[in-house]
Design a protein around this motif. Structure first.
Motif, mmCIF file in Angstrom:
data_model
loop_
_atom_site.group_PDB
_atom_site.id
_atom_site.type_symbol
_atom_site.label_atom_id
_atom_site.label_comp_id
_atom_site.label_asym_id
_atom_site.label_seq_id
_atom_site.Cartn_x
_atom_site.Cartn_y
_atom_site.Cartn_z
ATOM 1 N N PHE A 23 1.147 -0.704 0.001
ATOM 2 C CA PHE A 23 -0.357 0.237 -0.081
ATOM 3 C C PHE A 23 1.263 1.361 0.310
ATOM 4 C CE2 PHE A 23 -2.825 -3.520 2.041
ATOM 5 C CZ PHE A 23 -3.356 -2.811 1.591
ATOM 6 N N GLU A 24 0.117 2.037 -0.739
ATOM 7 C CA GLU A 24 1.041 3.755 -1.000
ATOM 8 C C GLU A 24 0.713 4.445 -0.289
ATOM 9 O OE1 GLU A 24 5.161 5.034 -3.430
ATOM 10 O OE2 GLU A 24 3.626 5.267 -4.254
ATOM 11 N N SER A 25 0.814 5.745 0.273
ATOM 12 C CA SER A 25 0.364 6.294 0.519
ATOM 13 C C SER A 25 0.100 7.499 -0.727
ATOM 14 C CB SER A 25 0.471 7.284 1.874
ATOM 15 O OG SER A 25 1.764 8.320 2.280
ATOM 16 N N ASN A 26 -0.780 8.694 -0.442
ATOM 17 C CA ASN A 26 -0.612 10.347 -0.567
ATOM 18 C C ASN A 26 0.156 10.850 0.102
ATOM 19 O OD1 ASN A 26 -2.937 9.753 1.288
ATOM 20 N ND2 ASN A 26 -2.887 12.271 0.640
ATOM 21 N N PRO A 27 1.160 12.052 -1.106
ATOM 22 C CA PRO A 27 2.785 12.223 -0.420
ATOM 23 C C PRO A 27 2.347 13.056 1.218
ATOM 24 C CG PRO A 27 2.293 13.650 -1.997
ATOM 25 C CD PRO A 27 1.319 12.438 -2.366
ATOM 26 N N LEU A 28 3.186 12.820 2.421
ATOM 27 C CA LEU A 28 2.911 13.541 4.030
ATOM 28 C C LEU A 28 2.681 15.100 3.735
ATOM 29 C CD1 LEU A 28 4.749 11.445 6.118
ATOM 30 C CD2 LEU A 28 2.666 11.317 5.854
ATOM 31 N N ASN A 29 1.937 16.045 4.321
ATOM 32 C CA ASN A 29 2.538 16.654 4.155
ATOM 33 C C ASN A 29 1.515 17.153 5.709
ATOM 34 O OD1 ASN A 29 1.633 19.783 3.887
ATOM 35 N ND2 ASN A 29 -0.661 19.501 3.243
ATOM 36 N N VAL A 30 2.428 17.203 6.892
ATOM 37 C CA VAL A 30 2.369 17.396 8.314
ATOM 38 C C VAL A 30 3.781 18.571 8.665
ATOM 39 C CG1 VAL A 30 0.872 15.862 8.472
ATOM 40 C CG2 VAL A 30 3.216 15.061 8.866
ATOM 41 N N GLU A 31 3.854 18.571 9.681
ATOM 42 C CA GLU A 31 4.297 19.640 10.283
ATOM 43 C C GLU A 31 5.721 18.599 10.882
ATOM 44 O OE1 GLU A 31 5.664 22.715 10.489
ATOM 45 O OE2 GLU A 31 4.499 23.014 8.802
ATOM 46 N N PRO A 32 7.170 18.712 11.259
ATOM 47 C CA PRO A 32 7.860 18.060 11.596
ATOM 48 C C PRO A 32 7.282 17.343 12.762
ATOM 49 C CG PRO A 32 9.289 19.447 10.785
ATOM 50 C CD PRO A 32 7.677 20.313 10.276
ATOM 51 N N GLY A 33 7.375 15.946 13.415
ATOM 52 C CA GLY A 33 6.458 15.775 14.965
ATOM 53 C C GLY A 33 6.936 14.702 14.822
ATOM 54 N N MET A 34 6.799 13.885 15.433
ATOM 55 C CA MET A 34 5.384 12.210 15.962
ATOM 56 C C MET A 34 4.288 12.670 15.465
ATOM 57 S SD MET A 34 6.772 9.512 18.998
ATOM 58 C CE MET A 34 6.609 11.015 19.970
ATOM 59 N N TYR A 35 3.875 10.617 14.522
ATOM 60 C CA TYR A 35 2.859 10.878 14.318
ATOM 61 C C TYR A 35 2.289 9.486 14.654
ATOM 62 C CZ TYR A 35 2.648 15.491 12.954
ATOM 63 O OH TYR A 35 3.450 16.586 12.302
ATOM 64 N N TYR A 36 1.403 9.053 14.570
ATOM 65 C CA TYR A 36 1.036 6.823 14.523
ATOM 66 C C TYR A 36 -0.316 7.437 13.313
ATOM 67 C CZ TYR A 36 2.934 7.924 18.973
ATOM 68 O OH TYR A 36 4.084 8.632 19.874
ATOM 69 N N LEU A 37 0.294 5.654 13.280
ATOM 70 C CA LEU A 37 -0.907 5.689 11.769
ATOM 71 C C LEU A 37 -0.946 4.605 12.526
ATOM 72 C CD1 LEU A 37 -1.731 5.683 8.929
ATOM 73 C CD2 LEU A 37 -0.011 4.409 8.406
ATOM 74 N N ILE A 38 -2.996 4.312 12.739
ATOM 75 C CA ILE A 38 -3.097 2.802 13.248
ATOM 76 C C ILE A 38 -3.709 2.519 12.176
ATOM 77 C CG2 ILE A 38 -5.308 2.104 14.943
ATOM 78 C CD1 ILE A 38 -5.059 5.075 15.753
ATOM 79 N N ILE A 39 -3.177 0.773 11.688
ATOM 80 C CA ILE A 39 -4.137 0.249 11.013
ATOM 81 C C ILE A 39 -4.922 -0.438 11.822
ATOM 82 C CG2 ILE A 39 -3.505 -1.083 8.898
ATOM 83 C CD1 ILE A 39 -0.998 0.226 8.338
ATOM 84 N N ASN A 40 -5.851 -0.843 11.599
ATOM 85 C CA ASN A 40 -6.550 -2.191 12.016
ATOM 86 C C ASN A 40 -6.261 -2.291 14.031
ATOM 87 O OD1 ASN A 40 -7.895 -3.088 10.037
ATOM 88 N ND2 ASN A 40 -7.072 -5.137 9.893
ATOM 89 N N ASN A 41 -6.490 -1.006 14.703
ATOM 90 C CA ASN A 41 -6.393 -0.975 15.968
ATOM 91 C C ASN A 41 -4.882 -1.094 16.364
ATOM 92 O OD1 ASN A 41 -9.161 -0.240 16.780
ATOM 93 N ND2 ASN A 41 -9.987 -2.236 16.132
ATOM 94 N N VAL A 42 -3.706 -1.923 15.838
ATOM 95 C CA VAL A 42 -2.604 -0.948 15.830
ATOM 96 C C VAL A 42 -1.761 -0.208 15.138
ATOM 97 C CG1 VAL A 42 -0.170 -2.409 15.503
ATOM 98 C CG2 VAL A 42 -2.181 -3.536 15.563
ATOM 99 N N SER A 43 -0.651 0.311 16.728
ATOM 100 C CA SER A 43 -0.851 1.836 16.510
ATOM 101 C C SER A 43 1.262 1.758 15.475
ATOM 102 C CB SER A 43 -0.228 2.487 17.259
ATOM 103 O OG SER A 43 0.299 4.070 17.400
ATOM 104 N N HIS A 44 1.442 1.927 14.672
ATOM 105 C CA HIS A 44 2.694 2.652 13.860
ATOM 106 C C HIS A 44 3.198 3.907 14.080
ATOM 107 C CE1 HIS A 44 2.144 -1.580 12.516
ATOM 108 N NE2 HIS A 44 0.942 -1.111 11.948
#
Length: 85
Positions: free
Chosen positions: A58-79
């Motif tokens: 799976f490939e996303s659209n480009p990230l458009n966020v400020e520098p920092g720490m983020y979480y991607l939650i896929i089926n209740n699992v955080s990355h």
């Protein structure tokens, strides 16, 4: 299978703003386009990422966020994803 979802590989991390996020799974998701929220450290949605299945990952659209720490939650699992300039 929850064990397989725990083994989801999300990359790149760290990522540069403007990068595309990819992930591979062994089981648990149908191989069709998906959308997942990128959550910031205060629990707010920073960006809705649309993921397209390309036959191997799976490939996303480009990230458009400020520098920092983020979480991607896929089926209740955080990355955790670190974004830098």
């Amino acid at each position: 299978n929850e064990k397989d979802l725990d083994q989801t590989i999300v990359y790149p991390t760290p990522a540069k703003s403007g990068s595309k996020i990819n992930f591979k799974i062994t089981e648990g998701l149908t191989k069709q386009n998906k959308s997942f929220s990128l959550i910031n450290s205060t629990g707010q949605e920073a960006q809705l990422l649309s993921f397209n299945w390309d036959g191997t990952k799976f490939e996303s659209n480009p990230l458009n966020v400020e520098p920092g720490m983020y979480y991607l939650i896929i089926n209740n699992v955080s990355h955790k994803i670190i974004v830098f300039e």
